[in-house]
Scaffold this active site. Sequence first.
Site: not given
Length: 559
Positions: A135, A241, A297, A449, A511
């Site tokens: 983060h 996001r 998203r 991810d 992305c």
Amino acid sequence: MQDMEFTVEQGKLWMLQTRGGKRTAKAALRIAVELANEGLISKKEAVSRIDPASLDQLLHPTIDPGAKRDVVATGLPASPGAASGEIVFSSDEAAKLQADGRKVILVRIETSPEDIHGMHAAEGILTTRGGMTSHAAVVARGMGKPCVSGCGSIRVDYGRGTMSIGTRTFKTGDVITIDGSLGQVLAGRMPMIEPAMSGEFGTLMGWADSFRKLGVRVNADTPEDARTAIKFGGEGIGLCRTEHMFFEETRIRTVREMILAEDEQARRAALAKLLPMQRADFVELFEIMKGLPVTIRLLDPPLHEFLPHTQAEIEEVARAMNTDPRRLADRARDLAEFNPMLGFRGCRLAIAYPEIAEMQARAIFEAAVEAEKRTGKAVGLEVMVPLIATKTEFDLIKTRIDATAQSVMKETGKKLAYQVGTMIELPRACLMAGDIAQTAEFFSFGTNDLTQTTYGISRDDAASFLGTYVAKGILEIDPFISVDRDGVGELVKIGVARGRKTRPDLKVGICGEHGGDPASVAFCHEIGLDYVSCSPYRVPIARLAAAQAALGKAVASQA
Ligand code: PEP
Ligand code: MG
């Protein structure tokens, strides 16, 4: 520009040696542009001569290279630039001191979305845990602030307000400097060189744009990000996001009401309060982007990230919901997860609570109608579903999105053009891309991810051992920094090929954080992606790297 050594002996000039002269990024740009303008080299050659990673020097403050460094610890170079400030250990403290005109460095074991206000207030961020896509790293890069993450040799004691490295201890208020380009933590304040964008920068970027084939978009969640993106030449938003919009103080309470609701009716009541806020966010973004593509998203992070932590917070939400704090605390415990980045997140939220996706879709479409009214330009709307593994998941959510679009069009009497697509960020999604592309209208590879799930390495905990892997030569570079061409890259290639076989005009981008890494941008060019999307301050780097890839220049990894 050459660095030459010569001597004159008995009236005769002897050239001893010559080599490429060392230069700052600013000087390199000027030299390349002037040489091209004088016709000594071509524009292509000028574009090829600049190291994309060196552009960081033009966009962020750097430590004076002549200054003596007292390096006390080293972590990951998570976000470039350098900053000095007083140590603070909490985001509230960072915000308070900044309001008094003080400069602070926020030191945390790790950050969560609740630290956004502290990160905004701080000059730089230092974390002891977390990798290159943690983060802290992702958010700091978006903000253009320096960040050193995963600095495991530092022990933080929040209670005492101290951080120690071996025998050295620093306390709240002590001044440190962080160098986010090298991952260094230094004692004291360092002399800085401020960034300066020259006229040559714009000229060279213009030449780069004329050569590149890849589009360059931006990962932008806020109006500020979007404006920075436009300034740096971003051609659209490749990832918004939406969760980052939920953490403002005025909203988090309502988000908590939504999450902790015990039934659909209560959840819908909270969502109804969130709708106008979310709609206003999107209207602003769409207005700034003026018809350029914007990929929004749906909610992605595990719900537990939003949960109240303290007893006071639980009581506050319980009061707002007219419910018993103990019941609320039980529900919060039910939602707690141990390995949340592989848990109840991504599209799984929209499957379990379709009303959340419906609210977001409604906010998106209503905002698109409003923005078009204000700007006279249709929004380049792309709605994106995160973390899908199966076509069925995607279809269930797409059906809801389409139905919501139909309702909004009927209510407003306006026609809206939009696409619904998906993140491809799980190995299964890459393998099943042929199926998924039957209904998904675009793909965006989430290589953060995808790297985590391909290697089986948690993106938040990787820092503790990846350094050893790199040092021992097991890995050439942290795969969260530069895409692993052989493994993760192979999955991306499979995803692209299978997706385009089903849908030849499938739009495909990336992305993940790799979108701003020169070597990964070169890979994206080679495999024929349509665009890369990266944090705003990396847009010039991606533009130059994309041009160099098109010109066939081999680019070294930006370690
Ligand atoms: C990704 O996984 O690459 C991605 C862009 O999404 P996030 O980092 O928000 O999980
Ligand atoms: Mg992701």
